[in-house]
Design an enzyme around this catalytic site. Structure first.
Site, mmCIF file in Angstrom:
data_model
loop_
_atom_site.group_PDB
_atom_site.id
_atom_site.type_symbol
_atom_site.label_atom_id
_atom_site.label_comp_id
_atom_site.label_asym_id
_atom_site.label_seq_id
_atom_site.Cartn_x
_atom_site.Cartn_y
_atom_site.Cartn_z
ATOM 1 N N SER A 183 0.829 -1.210 0.000
ATOM 2 C CA SER A 183 0.000 0.000 0.000
ATOM 3 C C SER A 183 0.863 1.259 0.000
ATOM 4 O O SER A 183 2.012 1.245 0.428
ATOM 5 C CB SER A 183 -0.897 0.009 1.242
ATOM 6 O OG SER A 183 -1.629 -1.182 1.344
HETATM 7 N N1 SAH Z 1 -0.230 -4.882 4.242
HETATM 8 C C1 SAH Z 1 0.388 -5.254 3.011
HETATM 9 C C2 SAH Z 1 -0.486 -4.991 1.819
HETATM 10 C C3 SAH Z 1 -0.666 -6.214 0.981
HETATM 11 S S1 SAH Z 1 -1.919 -6.137 -0.239
HETATM 12 C C4 SAH Z 1 1.766 -4.630 2.880
HETATM 13 O O1 SAH Z 1 2.182 -3.861 3.734
HETATM 14 O O2 SAH Z 1 2.441 -4.947 1.921
HETATM 15 C C5 SAH Z 1 -3.231 -7.046 0.506
HETATM 16 C C6 SAH Z 1 -2.984 -8.488 0.794
HETATM 17 O O3 SAH Z 1 -4.209 -9.043 1.263
HETATM 18 C C7 SAH Z 1 -2.572 -9.360 -0.386
HETATM 19 O O4 SAH Z 1 -1.339 -9.914 -0.134
HETATM 20 C C8 SAH Z 1 -3.669 -10.421 -0.468
HETATM 21 O O5 SAH Z 1 -3.188 -11.699 -0.818
HETATM 22 C C9 SAH Z 1 -4.185 -10.413 0.948
HETATM 23 N N2 SAH Z 1 -5.524 -10.977 1.133
HETATM 24 C C10 SAH Z 1 -6.632 -10.859 0.368
HETATM 25 N N3 SAH Z 1 -7.652 -11.563 0.904
HETATM 26 C C11 SAH Z 1 -7.176 -12.132 2.048
HETATM 27 C C12 SAH Z 1 -7.733 -12.994 3.042
HETATM 28 N N4 SAH Z 1 -8.996 -13.439 2.994
HETATM 29 N N5 SAH Z 1 -6.949 -13.375 4.074
HETATM 30 C C13 SAH Z 1 -5.664 -12.964 4.171
HETATM 31 N N6 SAH Z 1 -5.075 -12.170 3.250
HETATM 32 C C14 SAH Z 1 -5.825 -11.757 2.202
#
Ligand code: SAH
Length: 267
Positions: free
Chosen positions: A110
Site C-alpha cells: 500500500s
Molecule cells: N499490508 C500489506 C499490503 C498487501 S496487499 C503490505 O504492507 O504490503 C493485501 C494483501 O491481502 C494481499 O497480499 C492479499 O493476498 C491479501 N488478502 C486478500 N484476501 C485475504 C484474506 N482473505 N486473508 C488474508 N489475506 C488476504
C-alpha cells in the site's frame, strides 16, 4: 537470494518502546531533524547509502505531514521502518514515493499515505483513550510485511494473516532480519479473522471485500476499532471505520480507496 543495497540501519523491537513521552501531541515540532526520530542506527559509514535512506525517509515523513498525517507516533514509525527492504530490488528507487508497488502474485504494497492514514485512524479510537501503544492488533493481508512492521512499533502484539503462501513466506523473509518479537505471521484465510489472538483492540484490513466479515466484528474487543476498505452502495470502494461500543457498532464511511480484493480461502 535477492540483492538489496546494504542499508545498515535496523529497526528492532527494543527501540520501539523508546519514543519519548514528550512526543505525544508534539506533531508541530516533529521535523526531519527531530531527536525523536534520530534513532541510534548502526551506520558503518556516515556517507553510506544508509544515511541516504534515512534522509529519503525523512522526506517521505515530511510529505505525509504535508498531506495531513498529524499523529507523531505514526510519523515516527513511518520514519523508522525501511520500506525499501520490503520491495523488489528493481523497485528500490521508488520505495519512498507515495505510490503502491507490485509485490508479486498480483498484489501490492500500500501507499505510505494510506498506511499512515489507516494506522492513525486506529490510534484515534475513543476506546484507546490516547494511550501510546495499542494492545493486540490483527492485520488482514500481510503482503510483503511492511505494514506489520509499522504496526509493530505501535502495538503490543501484531497478528498478521495472509492467504497466499508465497507472500506469507516473503513477509517472513523480509521481517526476519528485523527480529520483531511482537509480530506473529499467520498463513490462513483472514476472512475468518484469527480467533486465537482475539479479542483485538484494533483490526486493519489491507484488502477490500463487499462486506466487512462478521468474524472481524466478533473478534474486536469492546472499545476497539476496525478500519477496512469496503464496497459502498454505489459499488465503489471506501474506507470504513467501525467502533465497538457498549451502545452497539458505530460505522463511519470515509474517503474512496483502491485496495486489492479480499478473497476467501488460501492459495
Ligand atoms: N499490508 C500489506 C499490503 C498487501 S496487499 C503490505 O504492507 O504490503 C493485501 C494483501 O491481502 C494481499 O497480499 C492479499 O493476498 C491479501 N488478502 C486478500 N484476501 C485475504 C484474506 N482473505 N486473508 C488474508 N489475506 C488476504
Amino acid at each position: 537470494m535477492k540483492q538489496r543495497p546494504s542499508f545498515p540501519a535496523r529497526l528492532d523491537s527494543g527501540k520501539t518502546q523508546a519514543v519519548p513521552k514528550t512526543l505525544l501531541g508534539a506533531t508541530r515540532v516533529l521535523t526531519p531533524q527531530s531527536p525523536a526520530r534520530a534513532k541510534p542506527v548502526a551506520m558503518t559509514s556516515p556517507t553510506g547509502v544508509g544515511l541516504e535512506s534515512s534522509t529519503i525517509r525523512a522526506r517521505m515523513v515530511k510529505k505525509l505531514m504535508d498531506q495531513g498525517v498529524d499523529d507523531a507516533w505514526v510519523l515516527d514509525a513511518m520514519g523508522r521502518v525501511e520500506r525499501h527492504r520490503f520491495v523488489d530490488s528493481a523497485l528500490v528507487n521508488q520505495a519512498y514515493e507515495d505510490t503502491s508497488l507490485p509485490i508479486g502474485l498480483g498484489q501490492t504494497i500500500s501507499k505510505p499515505n494510506v498506511v499512515a492514514r489507516m494506522i492513525a485512524l486506529l490510534r484515534a479510537a475513543p476506546g484507546l483513550k490516547g494511550e501510546a501503544m495499542m494492545g493486540r492488533v490483527l492485520e488482514i493481508g500481510t503482503g510483503c510485511g511492511y505494514q506489520a512492521a509499522v504496526l509493530s512499533c505501535l502495538a503490543r502484539e501484531v497478528y498478521s494473516i495472509e492467504r497466499l503462501r508465497g507472500l506469507h513466506d516473503k513477509a517472513r523473509e523480509n521481517l526476519r532480519p528485523l527480529r520483531l518479537a511482537n509480530v506473529h505471521l499467520i498463513f490462513g484465510d483472514g476472512m475468518l479473522g484469527y480467533p486465537q489472538g482475539a479479542p483485538y483492540s484494533a483490526i486493519i484490513s489491507a484488502a477490500g471485500g463487499e462486506h466487512v466479515p462478521q468474524a472481524w466484528v466478533d473478534q474486536l474487543a469492546m472499545g476497539g476499532r476496525l478500519v477496512a476498505p469496503t464496497q459502498t452502495a454505489s459499488g465503489q470502494q471506501a474506507l470504513v471505520v467501525i467502533d465497538k461500543t457498549p451502545q452497539g457498532l458505530e460505522k463511519t464511511l470515509l474517503e474512496a480507496v483502491n485496495f486489492v480484493p479480499l478473497k476467501s480461502g488460501i492459495a
